[in-house]
Design a protein around this motif. Structure first.
Motif, mmCIF file in Angstrom:
data_model
loop_
_atom_site.group_PDB
_atom_site.id
_atom_site.type_symbol
_atom_site.label_atom_id
_atom_site.label_comp_id
_atom_site.label_asym_id
_atom_site.label_seq_id
_atom_site.Cartn_x
_atom_site.Cartn_y
_atom_site.Cartn_z
ATOM 1 N N TYR A 1 0.849 -1.193 0.000
ATOM 2 C CA TYR A 1 0.000 0.000 0.000
ATOM 3 C C TYR A 1 0.879 1.235 0.000
ATOM 4 O O TYR A 1 1.805 1.346 0.801
ATOM 5 C CB TYR A 1 -0.918 0.018 1.224
ATOM 6 C CG TYR A 1 -1.928 -1.096 1.229
ATOM 7 C CD1 TYR A 1 -2.994 -1.083 0.346
ATOM 8 C CD2 TYR A 1 -1.816 -2.162 2.103
ATOM 9 C CE1 TYR A 1 -3.921 -2.114 0.330
ATOM 10 C CE2 TYR A 1 -2.737 -3.182 2.106
ATOM 11 C CZ TYR A 1 -3.784 -3.145 1.216
ATOM 12 O OH TYR A 1 -4.703 -4.166 1.204
ATOM 13 N N GLU A 2 0.565 2.146 -0.906
ATOM 14 C CA GLU A 2 1.306 3.407 -0.928
ATOM 15 C C GLU A 2 0.899 4.276 0.252
ATOM 16 O O GLU A 2 1.739 4.879 0.917
ATOM 17 C CB GLU A 2 1.050 4.167 -2.227
ATOM 18 C CG GLU A 2 1.846 5.444 -2.313
ATOM 19 C CD GLU A 2 1.556 6.217 -3.569
ATOM 20 O OE1 GLU A 2 1.902 7.397 -3.573
ATOM 21 O OE2 GLU A 2 0.991 5.657 -4.519
ATOM 22 N N SER A 3 -0.401 4.323 0.528
ATOM 23 C CA SER A 3 -0.865 5.104 1.676
ATOM 24 C C SER A 3 -2.115 4.464 2.268
ATOM 25 O O SER A 3 -2.906 3.851 1.563
ATOM 26 C CB SER A 3 -1.165 6.547 1.268
ATOM 27 O OG SER A 3 -2.274 6.585 0.414
ATOM 28 N N LEU B 1 5.661 1.884 11.870
ATOM 29 C CA LEU B 1 4.995 2.374 10.662
ATOM 30 C C LEU B 1 5.326 3.845 10.443
ATOM 31 O O LEU B 1 5.583 4.588 11.391
ATOM 32 C CB LEU B 1 3.478 2.186 10.785
ATOM 33 C CG LEU B 1 3.002 0.756 11.045
ATOM 34 C CD1 LEU B 1 1.495 0.728 11.198
ATOM 35 C CD2 LEU B 1 3.444 -0.166 9.939
ATOM 36 N N ASN B 2 5.281 4.256 9.189
ATOM 37 C CA ASN B 2 5.654 5.612 8.805
ATOM 38 C C ASN B 2 4.423 6.520 8.857
ATOM 39 O O ASN B 2 3.613 6.515 7.949
ATOM 40 C CB ASN B 2 6.252 5.577 7.391
ATOM 41 C CG ASN B 2 6.811 6.905 6.972
ATOM 42 O OD1 ASN B 2 6.941 7.811 7.774
ATOM 43 N ND2 ASN B 2 7.135 7.013 5.709
ATOM 44 N N LYS C 1 2.231 5.980 5.250
ATOM 45 C CA LYS C 1 2.776 5.730 3.911
ATOM 46 C C LYS C 1 3.590 4.446 3.898
ATOM 47 O O LYS C 1 4.202 4.069 4.899
ATOM 48 C CB LYS C 1 3.691 6.882 3.478
ATOM 49 C CG LYS C 1 2.985 8.182 3.235
ATOM 50 C CD LYS C 1 2.447 8.223 1.847
ATOM 51 C CE LYS C 1 1.864 9.604 1.587
ATOM 52 N NZ LYS C 1 1.180 9.695 0.359
ATOM 53 N N HIS C 2 3.602 3.797 2.736
ATOM 54 C CA HIS C 2 4.453 2.641 2.429
ATOM 55 C C HIS C 2 4.288 1.507 3.446
ATOM 56 O O HIS C 2 5.159 1.233 4.260
ATOM 57 C CB HIS C 2 5.914 3.063 2.332
ATOM 58 C CG HIS C 2 6.138 4.221 1.409
ATOM 59 N ND1 HIS C 2 5.845 4.155 0.066
ATOM 60 C CD2 HIS C 2 6.581 5.470 1.640
ATOM 61 C CE1 HIS C 2 6.121 5.318 -0.494
ATOM 62 N NE2 HIS C 2 6.560 6.142 0.442
ATOM 63 N N LEU C 3 3.124 0.846 3.382
ATOM 64 C CA LEU C 3 2.806 -0.263 4.279
ATOM 65 C C LEU C 3 2.667 -1.561 3.507
ATOM 66 O O LEU C 3 2.322 -1.554 2.328
ATOM 67 C CB LEU C 3 1.472 -0.008 4.988
ATOM 68 C CG LEU C 3 1.410 1.147 5.967
ATOM 69 C CD1 LEU C 3 -0.025 1.436 6.309
ATOM 70 C CD2 LEU C 3 2.165 0.802 7.213
ATOM 71 N N THR C 4 2.894 -2.664 4.195
ATOM 72 C CA THR C 4 2.589 -3.974 3.614
ATOM 73 C C THR C 4 1.192 -4.369 4.066
ATOM 74 O O THR C 4 0.647 -3.794 5.010
ATOM 75 C CB THR C 4 3.601 -5.029 4.082
ATOM 76 O OG1 THR C 4 3.524 -5.136 5.495
ATOM 77 C CG2 THR C 4 5.020 -4.678 3.666
ATOM 78 N N GLY C 5 0.631 -5.356 3.410
ATOM 79 C CA GLY C 5 -0.720 -5.791 3.737
ATOM 80 C C GLY C 5 -0.835 -6.373 5.129
ATOM 81 O O GLY C 5 -1.812 -6.129 5.843
ATOM 82 N N SER C 6 0.173 -7.137 5.550
ATOM 83 C CA SER C 6 0.107 -7.762 6.868
ATOM 84 C C SER C 6 0.255 -6.730 7.983
ATOM 85 O O SER C 6 -0.461 -6.783 8.982
ATOM 86 C CB SER C 6 1.177 -8.839 7.000
ATOM 87 O OG SER C 6 2.456 -8.283 6.780
ATOM 88 N N ALA D 1 -3.472 1.072 -3.026
ATOM 89 C CA ALA D 1 -2.586 -0.068 -3.279
ATOM 90 C C ALA D 1 -1.611 0.244 -4.404
ATOM 91 O O ALA D 1 -1.883 1.048 -5.293
ATOM 92 C CB ALA D 1 -3.393 -1.305 -3.628
ATOM 93 N N ILE D 2 -0.462 -0.424 -4.356
ATOM 94 C CA ILE D 2 0.533 -0.349 -5.425
ATOM 95 C C ILE D 2 0.406 -1.620 -6.243
ATOM 96 O O ILE D 2 0.455 -2.721 -5.694
ATOM 97 C CB ILE D 2 1.957 -0.237 -4.853
ATOM 98 C CG1 ILE D 2 2.088 1.028 -4.014
ATOM 99 C CG2 ILE D 2 2.984 -0.247 -5.975
ATOM 100 C CD1 ILE D 2 3.418 1.148 -3.302
ATOM 101 N N GLU D 3 0.221 -1.473 -7.550
ATOM 102 C CA GLU D 3 0.076 -2.634 -8.419
ATOM 103 C C GLU D 3 1.020 -2.519 -9.600
ATOM 104 O O GLU D 3 1.453 -1.427 -9.964
ATOM 105 C CB GLU D 3 -1.365 -2.740 -8.923
ATOM 106 C CG GLU D 3 -2.367 -3.017 -7.828
ATOM 107 C CD GLU D 3 -3.774 -3.171 -8.351
ATOM 108 O OE1 GLU D 3 -3.977 -3.042 -9.581
ATOM 109 O OE2 GLU D 3 -4.663 -3.422 -7.541
ATOM 110 N N LYS D 4 1.309 -3.669 -10.199
ATOM 111 C CA LYS D 4 2.146 -3.685 -11.396
ATOM 112 C C LYS D 4 1.364 -3.148 -12.582
ATOM 113 O O LYS D 4 0.142 -3.306 -12.654
ATOM 114 C CB LYS D 4 2.606 -5.099 -11.726
ATOM 115 C CG LYS D 4 3.702 -5.603 -10.849
ATOM 116 C CD LYS D 4 4.160 -6.946 -11.360
ATOM 117 C CE LYS D 4 5.390 -7.405 -10.599
ATOM 118 N NZ LYS D 4 5.876 -8.682 -11.105
#
Length: 139
Positions: A11-13, A42-43, A85-90, A115-118
């Protein structure tokens, strides 16, 4: 502990919006949420207060006559917003569940995740490489 082969969502934010009628409760919950985020590493980018929403309702005191005698009520809804900002799903799942379990009475929480996606494969290639060029006849 459960291990899976699929990668964790990024996740970006993550924006946590907390609403309530009591400002003191929201202030203490904001301190609790920011301390919990710092303990988890976390940030926390920004903590701000959007403008409050005021609903006013005017009612007549008397049902039949005395139209000039009115009573006015108002409900104030205060907001607090915490942006991460900049979190993982877990890590976001653990943090949000912890916040939700410790949510005080009379407080609502709204979560917005980006979310950040390809980039899909069909978008990566330029269009002009897949479309044949048409030759124009010269006059």
């Amino acid at each position: 502990i459960r291990e899976t082969e699929e990668p964790d969502q990024l996740y970006e934010s993550v924006s946590v919006l907390v609403k309530g009628h009591d400002r003191a409760v929201l202030d203490s919950y904001e301190i609790f949420a920011t301390l919990a985020a710092q303990e988890l590493g976390l940030n926390v980018v920004k903590v701000f207060e959007p403008p409050k929403k005021i609903e006013r309702l005017t009612l007549l005191k008397s049902v039949h006559i005395f139209k000039k005698h009115r009573v006015q009520y108002e409900m104030r809804t205060h907001h607090k917003c915490i942006e991460l900002k900049h979190l993982t799903g877990s890590s976001s799942a653990v943090y949000l569940e912890y916040l939700q379990r410790n949510l005080p009475e009379g407080v609502a929480m709204e979560v917005t995740k980006t979310a950040i996606e390809k980039i899909p494969a069909h978008v990566k290639q330029p269009l002009w490489s897949s479309v044949p060029l048409q030759e124009q006849p010269s006059p």
